[in-house]
Write a protein that holds these residues in place. Structure first.
Motif, PDB file in Angstrom:
ATOM      1  N   VAL A 220      41.896  32.464  41.203  1.00 26.75           N
ATOM      2  CA  VAL A 220      43.093  33.066  40.603  1.00 26.75           C
ATOM      3  C   VAL A 220      43.606  34.191  41.495  1.00 26.75           C
ATOM      4  O   VAL A 220      44.813  34.291  41.764  1.00 26.75           O
ATOM      5  N   TYR A 221      42.700  35.046  41.981  1.00 20.37           N
ATOM      6  CA  TYR A 221      43.110  36.118  42.882  1.00 20.37           C
ATOM      7  C   TYR A 221      43.700  35.561  44.170  1.00 20.37           C
ATOM      8  O   TYR A 221      44.748  36.017  44.638  1.00 20.37           O
ATOM      9  N   LEU A 222      43.031  34.581  44.750  1.00 17.28           N
ATOM     10  CA  LEU A 222      43.486  33.980  46.001  1.00 17.28           C
ATOM     11  C   LEU A 222      44.868  33.358  45.848  1.00 17.28           C
ATOM     12  O   LEU A 222      45.780  33.627  46.639  1.00 17.28           O
ATOM     13  N   PHE A 223      45.039  32.541  44.808  1.00 14.09           N
ATOM     14  CA  PHE A 223      46.325  31.876  44.595  1.00 14.09           C
ATOM     15  C   PHE A 223      47.415  32.880  44.241  1.00 14.09           C
ATOM     16  O   PHE A 223      48.562  32.724  44.654  1.00 14.09           O
ATOM     17  N   SER A 224      47.075  33.901  43.475  1.00 13.58           N
ATOM     18  CA  SER A 224      48.073  34.917  43.110  1.00 13.58           C
ATOM     19  C   SER A 224      48.543  35.696  44.333  1.00 13.58           C
ATOM     20  O   SER A 224      49.756  35.910  44.506  1.00 13.58           O
ATOM     21  N   ILE A 225      47.612  36.122  45.153  1.00 17.62           N
ATOM     22  CA  ILE A 225      47.974  36.884  46.353  1.00 17.62           C
ATOM     23  C   ILE A 225      48.836  36.032  47.281  1.00 17.62           C
ATOM     24  O   ILE A 225      49.871  36.490  47.782  1.00 17.62           O
ATOM     25  N   CYS A 226      48.446  34.786  47.493  1.00 18.33           N
ATOM     26  CA  CYS A 226      49.216  33.922  48.384  1.00 18.33           C
ATOM     27  C   CYS A 226      50.575  33.566  47.797  1.00 18.33           C
ATOM     28  O   CYS A 226      51.560  33.451  48.538  1.00 18.33           O
ATOM     29  N   ALA A 227      50.663  33.428  46.483  1.00 17.86           N
ATOM     30  CA  ALA A 227      51.967  33.166  45.853  1.00 17.86           C
ATOM     31  C   ALA A 227      52.881  34.375  45.989  1.00 17.86           C
ATOM     32  O   ALA A 227      54.082  34.222  46.259  1.00 17.86           O
ATOM     33  N   VAL A 228      52.349  35.578  45.831  1.00 21.46           N
ATOM     34  CA  VAL A 228      53.159  36.787  46.002  1.00 21.46           C
ATOM     35  C   VAL A 228      53.633  36.904  47.440  1.00 21.46           C
ATOM     36  O   VAL A 228      54.803  37.229  47.698  1.00 21.46           O
ATOM     37  N   ILE A 229      52.756  36.611  48.398  1.00 23.35           N
ATOM     38  CA  ILE A 229      53.166  36.629  49.801  1.00 23.35           C
ATOM     39  C   ILE A 229      54.264  35.589  50.036  1.00 23.35           C
ATOM     40  O   ILE A 229      55.241  35.855  50.744  1.00 23.35           O
ATOM     41  N   GLY A 230      54.124  34.416  49.429  1.00 24.15           N
ATOM     42  CA  GLY A 230      55.153  33.387  49.556  1.00 24.15           C
ATOM     43  C   GLY A 230      56.479  33.812  48.952  1.00 24.15           C
ATOM     44  O   GLY A 230      57.543  33.562  49.527  1.00 24.15           O
ATOM     45  N   ILE A 231      56.429  34.481  47.811  1.00 22.15           N
ATOM     46  CA  ILE A 231      57.663  34.962  47.165  1.00 22.15           C
ATOM     47  C   ILE A 231      58.323  36.033  48.026  1.00 22.15           C
ATOM     48  O   ILE A 231      59.543  36.029  48.217  1.00 22.15           O
TER      49      ILE A 231
END
Length: 164
Positions: free
Chosen positions: A39-50
Motif C-alpha cells: 500500500v505504501y509503495l503503490f501510494s508513493i508511486c501513484a503520487v509521483i505519477g500524479i
C-alpha cells in the motif's frame, strides 16, 4: 494543438496496468506487513505519477515517460517481492508473476526511451515495438499456462474426491 497522437491511450494503458497488476499483487499477499508495504509503495508511486502528470500543460495530449517509470517501477518491485515469496512457499501464481515482471520491465524500457527515437529510421522503431510485443505475447502464454495448470489441478482433485 493540431497534432494527432495516441497519448490518451498511453495514459489509460499505464494507469490501468498499474491498478490491475497492483491489485493482483496486493490481493495474493498473505502477510499484513507485506500488504501494508505494498500500500505504501503503490501510494508513493501513484503520487509521483500524479505529480508527473500535473506538470504537463496538455495532460491528455502529451506523452510522459516519467509516468511509466514511477508506476511500472512499483509493479516491478512488488512482483519481485511476490516472486521471492513464491520461491520459498511454492504456493501461488509463479507464471503470471513472471509475466507481469517481464511486461512491466519491457514497457518501462520502451516508454523510457520513447523520446530518443525522434529522427530515427522507422525500422528501428518497429523493431523496438516488435520486441515489446513478443514480451507481451510471452506474458499471455504464461497466463494461459498458469490457468491450464490451475484448472487441470482442480479437475484431478475433483476426480480424487469422487473416487473416495
Amino acid at each position: 494543438m493540431g497534432e494527432q497522437n495516441n497519448a490518451i491511450v498511453g495514459h489509460v494503458y499505464k494507469w490501468t496496468s498499474f491498478l490491475t497488476f497492483g491489485f493482483f499483487l496486493y490481493s495474493v499477499q498473505k502477510s499484513k506487513a507485506t500488504k501494508r508495504y505494498f500500500v505504501y509503495l503503490f501510494s508513493i508511486c501513484a503520487v509521483i505519477g500524479i505529480f508527473s502528470q500535473s506538470r504537463l500543460k496538455h495532460y491528455w495530449l502529451e506523452n510522459d515517460p516519467w509516468l511509466a517509470f514511477s508506476l511500472m517501477s512499483a509493479i516491478i518491485i512488488a512482483s519481485m517481492v511476490y516472486f521471492i515469496q513464491l520461491l520459498k512457499a511454492r504456493d501461488g501464481y509463479p507464471y503470471i508473476t513472471t509475466g507481469i515482471f517481464l511486461v512491466s520491465g519491457s514497457f518501462l524500457i520502451s516508454s523510457a526511451v520513447n523520446g530518443t527515437y525522434v529522427g530515427v529510421d522507422l525500422e528501428v522503431w518497429f523493431f523496438r515495438e516488435s520486441i515489446n510485443r513478443v514480451v507481451l505475447i510471452i506474458m499471455y502464454v504464461m497466463f494461459l499456462l498458469e490457468s491450464y495448470l490451475y484448472f487441470k489441478e482442480s479437475d484431478v482433485i475433483k476426480l480424487q474426491r469422487l473416487q473416495q
